[in-house]
Scaffold this motif. Structure first.
Motif, PDB file in Angstrom:
ATOM      1  N   ARG A   1      30.174  48.051  39.204  1.00 23.81           N
ATOM      2  CA  ARG A   1      29.582  48.815  40.361  1.00 23.81           C
ATOM      3  C   ARG A   1      29.666  48.427  41.681  1.00 23.81           C
ATOM      4  N   ARG A   2      29.264  47.068  41.684  1.00 24.42           N
ATOM      5  CA  ARG A   2      29.135  46.504  43.036  1.00 24.42           C
ATOM      6  C   ARG A   2      30.370  45.862  43.436  1.00 24.42           C
ATOM      7  N   GLY A   3      31.324  45.877  42.578  1.00 24.92           N
ATOM      8  CA  GLY A   3      32.887  45.496  43.115  1.00 24.92           C
ATOM      9  C   GLY A   3      33.077  44.094  43.113  1.00 24.92           C
ATOM     10  N   ILE A   4      32.270  43.393  42.125  1.00 21.27           N
ATOM     11  CA  ILE A   4      32.454  42.065  41.908  1.00 21.27           C
ATOM     12  C   ILE A   4      33.768  41.611  41.023  1.00 21.27           C
ATOM     13  N   ASP A   5      34.329  40.692  41.857  1.00 23.56           N
ATOM     14  CA  ASP A   5      35.741  40.228  40.927  1.00 23.56           C
ATOM     15  C   ASP A   5      35.503  40.158  39.722  1.00 23.56           C
ATOM     16  N   GLU A   6      36.704  39.949  38.758  1.00 21.88           N
ATOM     17  CA  GLU A   6      36.712  39.466  37.333  1.00 21.88           C
ATOM     18  C   GLU A   6      35.999  38.214  37.181  1.00 21.88           C
ATOM     19  N   ARG A   7      36.841  37.214  38.030  1.00 28.46           N
ATOM     20  CA  ARG A   7      36.301  35.810  37.708  1.00 28.46           C
ATOM     21  C   ARG A   7      34.731  35.653  37.857  1.00 28.46           C
ATOM     22  N   THR A   8      34.104  36.304  38.808  1.00 27.93           N
ATOM     23  CA  THR A   8      32.777  36.060  38.643  1.00 27.93           C
ATOM     24  C   THR A   8      32.082  36.829  37.683  1.00 27.93           C
TER      25      THR A   8
ATOM     26  N   ILE B   1      29.441  35.267  34.892  1.00 34.47           N
ATOM     27  CA  ILE B   1      28.093  35.588  34.631  1.00 34.47           C
ATOM     28  C   ILE B   1      27.768  35.777  33.218  1.00 34.47           C
ATOM     29  N   LEU B   2      28.992  36.495  32.895  1.00 32.05           N
ATOM     30  CA  LEU B   2      28.769  36.745  31.135  1.00 32.05           C
ATOM     31  C   LEU B   2      28.819  35.373  30.587  1.00 32.05           C
ATOM     32  N   GLY B   3      29.507  34.511  30.955  1.00 31.33           N
ATOM     33  CA  GLY B   3      29.477  32.962  30.231  1.00 31.33           C
ATOM     34  C   GLY B   3      28.037  32.422  30.410  1.00 31.33           C
ATOM     35  N   ILE B   4      27.187  32.823  31.422  1.00 33.29           N
ATOM     36  CA  ILE B   4      26.112  32.208  31.370  1.00 33.29           C
ATOM     37  C   ILE B   4      25.045  32.989  30.599  1.00 33.29           C
ATOM     38  N   ALA B   5      25.392  34.343  30.462  1.00 33.65           N
ATOM     39  CA  ALA B   5      24.603  34.996  29.676  1.00 33.65           C
ATOM     40  C   ALA B   5      24.590  34.573  28.146  1.00 33.65           C
TER      41      ALA B   5
END
Length: 125
Positions: A100-107, A111-115
């Motif tokens: 929803r915030r328009g964050i790119d797929e790489r980012t 983030i999911l990797g960290i989670a």
């Protein structure tokens, strides 16, 4: 943009604060995990502290200048017995907020990797 830090790609401190607000709001609406967050509605000061810890944790973990002085992920979730379904619901909320915030797929992937790397410190502890 490719060489910028994860912190910068999330919009620095203002972006992370907005992202945390979105994630917590999504958690409050998510039927799988909302019961864990609804008590904070009665104690807005605790919600402010929680969001502050989340912002500092995320910012520090993403290369920002902040230092995180809160509890470890394991200590923060100890005794909660978070289920796999609850963990996945939280990840869905995080991903939804990033999109929803328009964050790119790489980012998003980072983030999911960290989670995912924190999963063992969150579920069934």
């Amino acid at each position: 943009m490719n060489g910028s830090s994860l912190f910068d790609r999330l919009g620095g401190s203002p972006g992370i604060t907005a992202l945390v607000d979105d994630i917590v709001s999504a958690h409050m609406r998510n039927p799988v995990i909302s019961a864990r967050f609804r008590p904070y509605l009665d104690t807005p000061e605790r919600m402010t502290v929680l969001k502050g810890h989340l912002c500092a944790f995320l910012a520090a973990g993403c290369g920002g200048p902040q230092e995180y002085a809160g509890r470890s992920m394991r200590d923060a979730h100890l005794g909660m017995n978070v289920s796999e379904a609850e963990y996945m619901a939280a990840l869905d909320d995080i991903l939804g907020a990033l999109r929803r915030r328009g964050i790119d797929e790489r980012t998003q992937t980072e983030i999911l990797g960290i989670a995912y790397s924190l999963k063992g410190d969150i579920i069934h502890v």
